[in-house]
Design an enzyme around this catalytic site. Structure first.
Site, PDB file in Angstrom:
ATOM      1  N   ASN A 208      17.685  41.572  10.282  1.00 42.41           N
ATOM      2  CA  ASN A 208      17.225  39.641  10.549  1.00 42.41           C
ATOM      3  C   ASN A 208      15.374  39.299  10.112  1.00 42.41           C
ATOM      4  O   ASN A 208      14.820  40.304  10.457  1.00 42.41           O
ATOM      5  CB  ASN A 208      17.967  38.599  10.887  1.00 42.41           C
ATOM      6  CG  ASN A 208      17.190  39.406  12.932  1.00 42.41           C
ATOM      7  OD1 ASN A 208      16.146  39.378  13.066  1.00 42.41           O
ATOM      8  ND2 ASN A 208      18.252  39.936  13.546  1.00 42.41           N
ATOM      9  N   ASP A 277      24.282  40.347  14.998  1.00 43.80           N
ATOM     10  CA  ASP A 277      25.466  40.429  15.718  1.00 43.80           C
ATOM     11  C   ASP A 277      26.326  41.350  15.512  1.00 43.80           C
ATOM     12  O   ASP A 277      27.701  41.300  16.326  1.00 43.80           O
ATOM     13  CB  ASP A 277      26.308  39.014  15.148  1.00 43.80           C
ATOM     14  CG  ASP A 277      25.600  37.515  15.947  1.00 43.80           C
ATOM     15  OD1 ASP A 277      25.298  38.055  16.899  1.00 43.80           O
ATOM     16  OD2 ASP A 277      25.072  36.323  14.940  1.00 43.80           O
ATOM     17  N   PHE A 321      18.207  31.929  23.411  1.00 47.66           N
ATOM     18  CA  PHE A 321      17.020  31.169  22.429  1.00 47.66           C
ATOM     19  C   PHE A 321      18.387  30.578  21.048  1.00 47.66           C
ATOM     20  O   PHE A 321      19.717  31.874  21.207  1.00 47.66           O
ATOM     21  CB  PHE A 321      15.992  32.017  21.543  1.00 47.66           C
ATOM     22  CG  PHE A 321      15.197  32.114  22.537  1.00 47.66           C
ATOM     23  CD1 PHE A 321      14.594  32.580  23.711  1.00 47.66           C
ATOM     24  CD2 PHE A 321      13.990  30.940  21.575  1.00 47.66           C
ATOM     25  CE1 PHE A 321      13.719  32.747  24.027  1.00 47.66           C
ATOM     26  CE2 PHE A 321      12.635  31.029  22.254  1.00 47.66           C
ATOM     27  CZ  PHE A 321      12.471  31.840  23.497  1.00 47.66           C
ATOM     28  N   LYS A 335      26.015  27.041  23.103  1.00 48.58           N
ATOM     29  CA  LYS A 335      25.867  28.557  23.639  1.00 48.58           C
ATOM     30  C   LYS A 335      25.253  28.591  25.185  1.00 48.58           C
ATOM     31  O   LYS A 335      25.677  30.144  25.961  1.00 48.58           O
ATOM     32  CB  LYS A 335      24.524  29.108  22.338  1.00 48.58           C
ATOM     33  CG  LYS A 335      25.145  29.349  21.628  1.00 48.58           C
ATOM     34  CD  LYS A 335      24.411  29.541  20.564  1.00 48.58           C
ATOM     35  CE  LYS A 335      24.775  30.171  18.979  1.00 48.58           C
ATOM     36  NZ  LYS A 335      23.168  29.458  18.309  1.00 48.58           N
ATOM     37  N   LYS A 339      27.568  30.999  27.456  1.00 51.34           N
ATOM     38  CA  LYS A 339      27.602  31.923  28.165  1.00 51.34           C
ATOM     39  C   LYS A 339      26.211  32.462  29.541  1.00 51.34           C
ATOM     40  O   LYS A 339      25.797  32.812  29.836  1.00 51.34           O
ATOM     41  CB  LYS A 339      25.576  33.015  26.585  1.00 51.34           C
ATOM     42  CG  LYS A 339      26.283  33.085  25.340  1.00 51.34           C
ATOM     43  CD  LYS A 339      24.978  33.640  24.724  1.00 51.34           C
ATOM     44  CE  LYS A 339      25.907  34.110  23.181  1.00 51.34           C
ATOM     45  NZ  LYS A 339      25.145  34.459  21.801  1.00 51.34           N
TER      46      LYS A 339
HETATM   47  N1  CTP Z   1      22.100  37.474  21.702  1.00 47.25           N
HETATM   48  C1  CTP Z   1      22.899  38.326  22.748  1.00 47.25           C
HETATM   49  N2  CTP Z   1      23.048  39.669  21.999  1.00 47.25           N
HETATM   50  C2  CTP Z   1      23.977  39.193  21.179  1.00 47.25           C
HETATM   51  C3  CTP Z   1      23.955  38.497  20.048  1.00 47.25           C
HETATM   52  C4  CTP Z   1      23.324  37.232  20.917  1.00 47.25           C
HETATM   53  O1  CTP Z   1      22.252  38.937  23.462  1.00 47.25           O
HETATM   54  N3  CTP Z   1      24.965  40.150  20.497  1.00 47.25           N
HETATM   55  C5  CTP Z   1      21.489  36.029  22.182  1.00 47.25           C
HETATM   56  C6  CTP Z   1      20.064  35.775  21.772  1.00 47.25           C
HETATM   57  O2  CTP Z   1      18.802  36.581  22.072  1.00 47.25           O
HETATM   58  C7  CTP Z   1      19.952  34.131  21.960  1.00 47.25           C
HETATM   59  C8  CTP Z   1      21.782  33.928  22.108  1.00 47.25           C
HETATM   60  O3  CTP Z   1      22.256  35.274  22.256  1.00 47.25           O
HETATM   61  O4  CTP Z   1      19.377  34.094  23.458  1.00 47.25           O
HETATM   62  C9  CTP Z   1      21.747  32.697  20.970  1.00 47.25           C
HETATM   63  O5  CTP Z   1      21.908  33.921  19.719  1.00 47.25           O
HETATM   64  P1  CTP Z   1      22.208  33.708  18.251  1.00 47.25           P
HETATM   65  O6  CTP Z   1      22.569  34.295  17.225  1.00 47.25           O
HETATM   66  O7  CTP Z   1      21.582  32.434  18.389  1.00 47.25           O
HETATM   67  O8  CTP Z   1      23.602  33.207  18.520  1.00 47.25           O
HETATM   68  P2  CTP Z   1      24.770  33.403  18.536  1.00 47.25           P
HETATM   69  O9  CTP Z   1      26.035  33.727  19.779  1.00 47.25           O
HETATM   70  O10 CTP Z   1      25.106  35.168  17.705  1.00 47.25           O
HETATM   71  O11 CTP Z   1      26.002  32.556  17.867  1.00 47.25           O
HETATM   72  P3  CTP Z   1      26.058  32.635  16.277  1.00 47.25           P
HETATM   73  O12 CTP Z   1      25.027  33.741  15.446  1.00 47.25           O
HETATM   74  O13 CTP Z   1      26.825  32.554  16.086  1.00 47.25           O
HETATM   75  O14 CTP Z   1      25.082  31.303  16.266  1.00 47.25           O
END
Ligand code: CTP
Length: 403
Positions: A208, A277, A321, A335, A339
């Site tokens: 990303n 993800d 974040f 979130k 979490k």
């Molecule tokens: N995060 C994580 N592990 C993952 C995905 C996300 O620890 N596999 C953490 C990121 O570091 C961030 C938070 O979760 O602090 C939110 O990440 P974000 O990508 O915004 O959310 P997602 O839970 O992945 O949801 P979505 O992509 O559907 O918005």
């Protein structure tokens, strides 16, 4: 952060004295008020006129000056300064300060002052490793002076080794650290930063746009405030910040493993990383060839690192974040709850000045009570400061660290 900070710079007689010109220029550019002292030997290498022009102030060179100019420089400079910096510092000035010798303006001023002081040794590698010089350096460290490690590389005397004046950017960062109150002293912070890369084959990967700038800014800001940092970073092309431990990872699974190994030793965990993800279900051993009209990739879900910490976080402060393109606050609140975070930092990718790869951010910080605080566009270092201020509030409630 250097705006209106009063820095007295002592320059001694080593070849790196010419680099002090760049140091003054940078300090002035960042808004500091700089006064310069030069020893006799320093003036053999570079002129006071250069330093006067760059600092926009009279340069102090003499202990004994005519009565009409007499302002007891060693006392008035000690009162003026927020911090002293000696760069470059020769073995001679280090020895004099360590022994309490005051035989010129700089060494006498050092005895008359008790402000935070940074000393940047620069000399030939053999001189630096001389046991007496090392003993003097250790004595100064024990007395409370901050001594910067000299850099390694080619030296003016045509040898290579340790003894170079550190880069100006590193000296500036050390001055900022010197001037920052240590309200996170003793706090252990684990920070994740950067993107992850999920390989498809030996030459391709899914990733990303994250640059790592926000996570690295958090590490810099927390280090300045005295925290003990463990940084777990995905691939980021940035200078490494000061940290007790830096662990470099590539994939989300590697980041997950590193975080799970280290988070128990942390009081605060800040997950700034933009974790992928999903990852490809299979990793091709050889380069995937262009032998089909279309290609589908099968992806599988990666572990959610912050959610896993959230399940078992104990008394730790957990900060995440949320980078969104729509329904910023609702998604972020969701979130935070799901979490089990204590704070979530929300930013909208569509907003000018926010998001990946920029040096600025536009953030809203939301806590568990739903209280939310929005900030205008600011640098990522300033945003990191605002996040740490909110973390501190939670910490003092949990009374994990003394303020
Ligand atoms: N995060 C994580 N592990 C993952 C995905 C996300 O620890 N596999 C953490 C990121 O570091 C961030 C938070 O979760 O602090 C939110 O990440 P974000 O990508 O915004 O959310 P997602 O839970 O992945 O949801 P979505 O992509 O559907 O918005």
């Amino acid at each position: 952060m250097l705006t209106n900070k009063k820095i007295v710079l002592g320059i001694t007689g080593g070849i790196a004295a010419y680099k002090a010109a760049e140091l003054i220029r940078t300090l002035v550019k960042e808004g500091a008020l700089v006064k310069v002292m030069m020893t006799k030997s320093a003036m053999e290498f570079i002129t006071p006129l250069t330093m006067q022009t760059l600092s926009r102030n009279q340069v102090y060179t003499d202990m004994f000056v005519p009565a009409d100019q007499y302002d007891m420089a060693h006392i008035s400079l000690a009162e003026f300064a927020d911090a002293f910096v000696i760069a470059p510092a020769t073995a001679n000035i280090i020895g004099k300060i360590a022994s309490g010798i005051g035989d010129d303006l700089l060494s006498t001023t050092m005895m008359a002052q008790s402000k935070p002081t940074l000393i940047c040794p620069a000399m030939n590698d053999k001189m630096l490793s001389n046991p007496i010089v090392q003993e003097n350096i250790n004595k100064l460290k024990k007395t409370g002076y901050v001594i910067m490690d000299s850099a390694e590389g080619e030296l003016a005397c045509k040898t290579a080794g340790k003894g170079r004046l550190p880069d100006i950017a590193d000296i500036i960062e050390e001055i900022k650290t010197l001037l920052t109150p240590k309200d996170f002293k003793g706090a252990r912070i684990l920070i994740t930063a950067g993107p992850t890369e999920e390989p498809l084959d030996p030459v391709r990967f899914i990733t990303n746009l994250s640059s790592g700038k926000m996570g690295y800014a958090l590490a810099v800001a927390a280090h300045r405030r005295g925290a003990n940092i463990t940084l777990i970073s995905g691939p980021a092309n940035l200078p490494l910040p000061a940290a007790e431990k830096i662990i470099k990872v590539r994939t989300a699974k590697e980041m997950h493993k590193a975080v799970m190994t280290h988070y128990r030793n942390a009081d605060i965990i800040i997950k700034a990383a933009a974790v992928a993800d999903y990852c490809p279900k299979t990793l091709a051993k050889e380069k995937i060839k262009k032998d089909k009209k279309a290609l589908s990739l099968e992806l599988e879900i990666n572990p959610d690192i912050i959610a896993d910490i959230g399940k078992n976080k104990g008394n730790r402060v957990l900060v995440g974040f949320a980078m969104e393109t729509q329904n910023l606050l609702a998604n972020a609140r969701d979130k935070l709850k799901k979490k089990n975070m204590d704070l979530i930092v929300a930013n909208n990718l569509q907003e000018e000045g926010a998001g990946f790869r920029t040096d600025t951010n536009v953030i809203t910080i939301i806590d568990r009570t739903g209280e939310c605080e929005s900030f205008g566009k600011m640098t990522k270092i300033e945003a990191a400061g605002a996040i740490l201020d909110r973390v501190k509030k939670i910490m003092s409630k949990k009374s994990n660290i003394k303020n």
